[in-house]
Design a protein around this motif. Structure first.
Motif, PDB file in Angstrom:
ATOM      1  N   GLY A  23       0.819  -1.208   0.000  1.00  0.00           N
ATOM      2  CA  GLY A  23       0.000   0.000   0.000  1.00  0.00           C
ATOM      3  C   GLY A  23       0.849   1.253   0.000  1.00  0.00           C
ATOM      4  O   GLY A  23       0.562   2.213  -0.721  1.00  0.00           O
ATOM      5  N   GLY A  24       1.922   1.258   0.784  1.00  0.00           N
ATOM      6  CA  GLY A  24       2.799   2.418   0.827  1.00  0.00           C
ATOM      7  C   GLY A  24       3.487   2.687  -0.494  1.00  0.00           C
ATOM      8  O   GLY A  24       3.652   3.848  -0.900  1.00  0.00           O
ATOM      9  N   ALA A  25       3.881   1.616  -1.193  1.00  0.00           N
ATOM     10  CA  ALA A  25       4.542   1.789  -2.489  1.00  0.00           C
ATOM     11  C   ALA A  25       3.622   2.459  -3.490  1.00  0.00           C
ATOM     12  O   ALA A  25       4.021   3.354  -4.242  1.00  0.00           O
ATOM     13  CB  ALA A  25       5.008   0.429  -3.020  1.00  0.00           C
ATOM     14  N   LEU A  26       2.336   2.034  -3.530  1.00  0.00           N
ATOM     15  CA  LEU A  26       1.400   2.602  -4.494  1.00  0.00           C
ATOM     16  C   LEU A  26       0.786   3.906  -4.010  1.00  0.00           C
ATOM     17  O   LEU A  26       0.325   4.709  -4.823  1.00  0.00           O
ATOM     18  CB  LEU A  26       0.301   1.598  -4.810  1.00  0.00           C
ATOM     19  CG  LEU A  26       0.672   0.477  -5.775  1.00  0.00           C
ATOM     20  CD1 LEU A  26      -0.565  -0.305  -6.177  1.00  0.00           C
ATOM     21  CD2 LEU A  26       1.373   0.999  -7.019  1.00  0.00           C
ATOM     22  N   ASP A  31      -0.670   9.621  -4.676  1.00  0.00           N
ATOM     23  CA  ASP A  31      -0.463  11.034  -4.343  1.00  0.00           C
ATOM     24  C   ASP A  31      -0.313  11.861  -5.619  1.00  0.00           C
ATOM     25  O   ASP A  31      -0.831  12.984  -5.717  1.00  0.00           O
ATOM     26  CB  ASP A  31       0.784  11.201  -3.474  1.00  0.00           C
ATOM     27  CG  ASP A  31       0.565  10.738  -2.040  1.00  0.00           C
ATOM     28  OD1 ASP A  31      -0.597  10.533  -1.641  1.00  0.00           O
ATOM     29  OD2 ASP A  31       1.580  10.576  -1.322  1.00  0.00           O
ATOM     30  N   THR A  32       0.414  11.315  -6.593  1.00  0.00           N
ATOM     31  CA  THR A  32       0.542  11.973  -7.891  1.00  0.00           C
ATOM     32  C   THR A  32      -0.823  12.116  -8.565  1.00  0.00           C
ATOM     33  O   THR A  32      -1.179  13.185  -9.075  1.00  0.00           O
ATOM     34  CB  THR A  32       1.495  11.169  -8.798  1.00  0.00           C
ATOM     35  OG1 THR A  32       2.818  11.245  -8.262  1.00  0.00           O
ATOM     36  CG2 THR A  32       1.500  11.697 -10.223  1.00  0.00           C
ATOM     37  N   ARG A  37      -5.729  15.269 -10.074  1.00  0.00           N
ATOM     38  CA  ARG A  37      -7.181  15.432  -9.923  1.00  0.00           C
ATOM     39  C   ARG A  37      -7.526  16.808  -9.358  1.00  0.00           C
ATOM     40  O   ARG A  37      -8.403  17.510  -9.879  1.00  0.00           O
ATOM     41  CB  ARG A  37      -7.748  14.349  -9.007  1.00  0.00           C
ATOM     42  CG  ARG A  37      -9.238  14.542  -8.710  1.00  0.00           C
ATOM     43  CD  ARG A  37      -9.708  13.625  -7.592  1.00  0.00           C
ATOM     44  NE  ARG A  37      -8.891  13.705  -6.407  1.00  0.00           N
ATOM     45  CZ  ARG A  37      -8.908  14.714  -5.535  1.00  0.00           C
ATOM     46  NH1 ARG A  37      -9.711  15.751  -5.726  1.00  0.00           N
ATOM     47  NH2 ARG A  37      -8.127  14.700  -4.475  1.00  0.00           N
ATOM     48  N   ALA A  38      -6.839  17.216  -8.292  1.00  0.00           N
ATOM     49  CA  ALA A  38      -7.154  18.494  -7.648  1.00  0.00           C
ATOM     50  C   ALA A  38      -6.915  19.658  -8.593  1.00  0.00           C
ATOM     51  O   ALA A  38      -7.728  20.593  -8.677  1.00  0.00           O
ATOM     52  CB  ALA A  38      -6.314  18.645  -6.382  1.00  0.00           C
ATOM     53  N   HIS A  72       9.700  13.595 -10.562  1.00  0.00           N
ATOM     54  CA  HIS A  72       9.962  13.443  -9.134  1.00  0.00           C
ATOM     55  C   HIS A  72       9.479  12.121  -8.540  1.00  0.00           C
ATOM     56  O   HIS A  72       9.866  11.795  -7.425  1.00  0.00           O
ATOM     57  CB  HIS A  72       9.324  14.602  -8.351  1.00  0.00           C
ATOM     58  CG  HIS A  72      10.075  15.888  -8.466  1.00  0.00           C
ATOM     59  ND1 HIS A  72       9.906  16.759  -9.528  1.00  0.00           N
ATOM     60  CD2 HIS A  72      11.021  16.447  -7.680  1.00  0.00           C
ATOM     61  CE1 HIS A  72      10.697  17.807  -9.375  1.00  0.00           C
ATOM     62  NE2 HIS A  72      11.388  17.640  -8.269  1.00  0.00           N
ATOM     63  N   GLU A  73       8.664  11.365  -9.233  1.00  0.00           N
ATOM     64  CA  GLU A  73       8.165  10.100  -8.694  1.00  0.00           C
ATOM     65  C   GLU A  73       8.697   8.949  -9.540  1.00  0.00           C
ATOM     66  O   GLU A  73       8.328   8.790 -10.703  1.00  0.00           O
ATOM     67  CB  GLU A  73       6.633  10.098  -8.673  1.00  0.00           C
ATOM     68  CG  GLU A  73       6.008   8.790  -8.189  1.00  0.00           C
ATOM     69  CD  GLU A  73       6.611   8.302  -6.889  1.00  0.00           C
ATOM     70  OE1 GLU A  73       7.119   7.161  -6.874  1.00  0.00           O
ATOM     71  OE2 GLU A  73       6.586   9.047  -5.889  1.00  0.00           O
ATOM     72  N   ASP A  74       9.575   8.145  -8.943  1.00  0.00           N
ATOM     73  CA  ASP A  74      10.293   7.118  -9.690  1.00  0.00           C
ATOM     74  C   ASP A  74       9.381   6.101 -10.365  1.00  0.00           C
ATOM     75  O   ASP A  74       9.666   5.640 -11.476  1.00  0.00           O
ATOM     76  CB  ASP A  74      11.266   6.375  -8.765  1.00  0.00           C
ATOM     77  CG  ASP A  74      12.446   7.238  -8.338  1.00  0.00           C
ATOM     78  OD1 ASP A  74      12.664   8.282  -8.979  1.00  0.00           O
ATOM     79  OD2 ASP A  74      13.130   6.874  -7.367  1.00  0.00           O
TER      80      ASP A  74
END
Length: 253
Positions: A23-26, A31-32, A37-38, A72-74
């Motif tokens: 869950g933490g990995a995804l 978050d991206t 969305r926002a 920024h997100e690998d």
């Protein structure tokens, strides 16, 4: 930014711990998606406040944020907003989609959406679009060969974009399966029982069980309902542990 699992604590059973680390990995990828969305919802609300339909040119305002997310997100290989048909005033359908290449450069996806010529013009049947639209919740689609964007075996994480309570499309991010497997297979292999991960439709997202290959289907309960309860369970001898807030289930044989 990279991600690596923390050490297990002594008071957590290994299955629950592994599900939490998956869950933490995804969650970092979600978050991206949430940021896209926002920003998209804010952009579409501004058009509504001006009493006009948004146009494809308006979505160019998303590009700086998409570039930032991709660098920024690998785990993220592609990201963007996919409009619901009829949302925009100047085109029937639109993907504001950007991808990072092997050289690190960020490039737009140029896709022919002519319904008379392109097999990809109707993207509404794809799980990454249909699941958020139909359930109102975020989703993990795949793995599947992503002929639309990269020709890579991929997962797509997505969530609905809403304007005044109405579905306007999806914010989404792609993760190459090889990158996801590199992150989670050491976790799955650490368990004492053969284990794999499935999405809400029971499709295997990653597997440390040679009898269950990524992309195959696992027969079992309604995994989407199990995700709704967020509680571990069993079914025909299978152990089932939802993964800490993301729409995947850890299945133990």
């Amino acid at each position: 930014m990279g991600w690596s699992p923390p050490l297990a604590t002594l008071d957590t059973d290994p299955e629950t711990w592994v599900a939490a680390q998956v869950g933490g990995a995804l969650e970092a990828v979600f978050d991206t998606v949430a940021a896209i969305r926002a920003e998209t919802e804010d952009l579409l609300r501004r058009a509504t406040a001006e009493e006009r339909r948004p146009a494809s040119a308006d979505l160019a305002a998303l590009r700086p944020g998409l570039h930032r997310q991709l660098t920024h997100e690998d785990l993220v290989s592609g990201a963007g907003f996919v409009a619901a048909p009829g949302l925009l005033g100047d085109v029937p359908a639109w993907l504001e989609w950007w991808q990072s290449g092997a050289d690190g450069a960020v490039r737009p996806l140029h896709l022919d959406l002519d319904s008379g010529q392109s097999a990809y013009a109707d993207y509404t049947h794809w799980d990454w679009f249909a699941l958020p639209r139909d359930t109102g919740r975020r989703a993990v689609a795949g793995p599947y060969v992503d002929y639309l964007c990269s020709d890579e075996y991929s997962l797509t994480l997505s969530e609905p974009v809403l304007v005044q309570g109405r579905f306007a499309g999806v914010a989404a991010a792609d993760v190459y399966l090889r990158h996801f497997e590199a992150a989670v297979l050491p976790l799955l292999r650490s368990l004492p029982r053969p284990a794999h991960l499935v999405n809400a439709r029971g499709r295997v997202a990653a597997s440390a069980d040679p009898a269950r290959l990524a992309g195959s289907l696992t027969r079992g309960p309604r995994f989407g309902d199990l995700l709704g309860t967020a509680r571990p369970g069993t079914h025909d001898g299978l152990g089932l542990v939802p993964c800490a807030g993301v729409p995947l289930v850890l299945v133990l044989v």
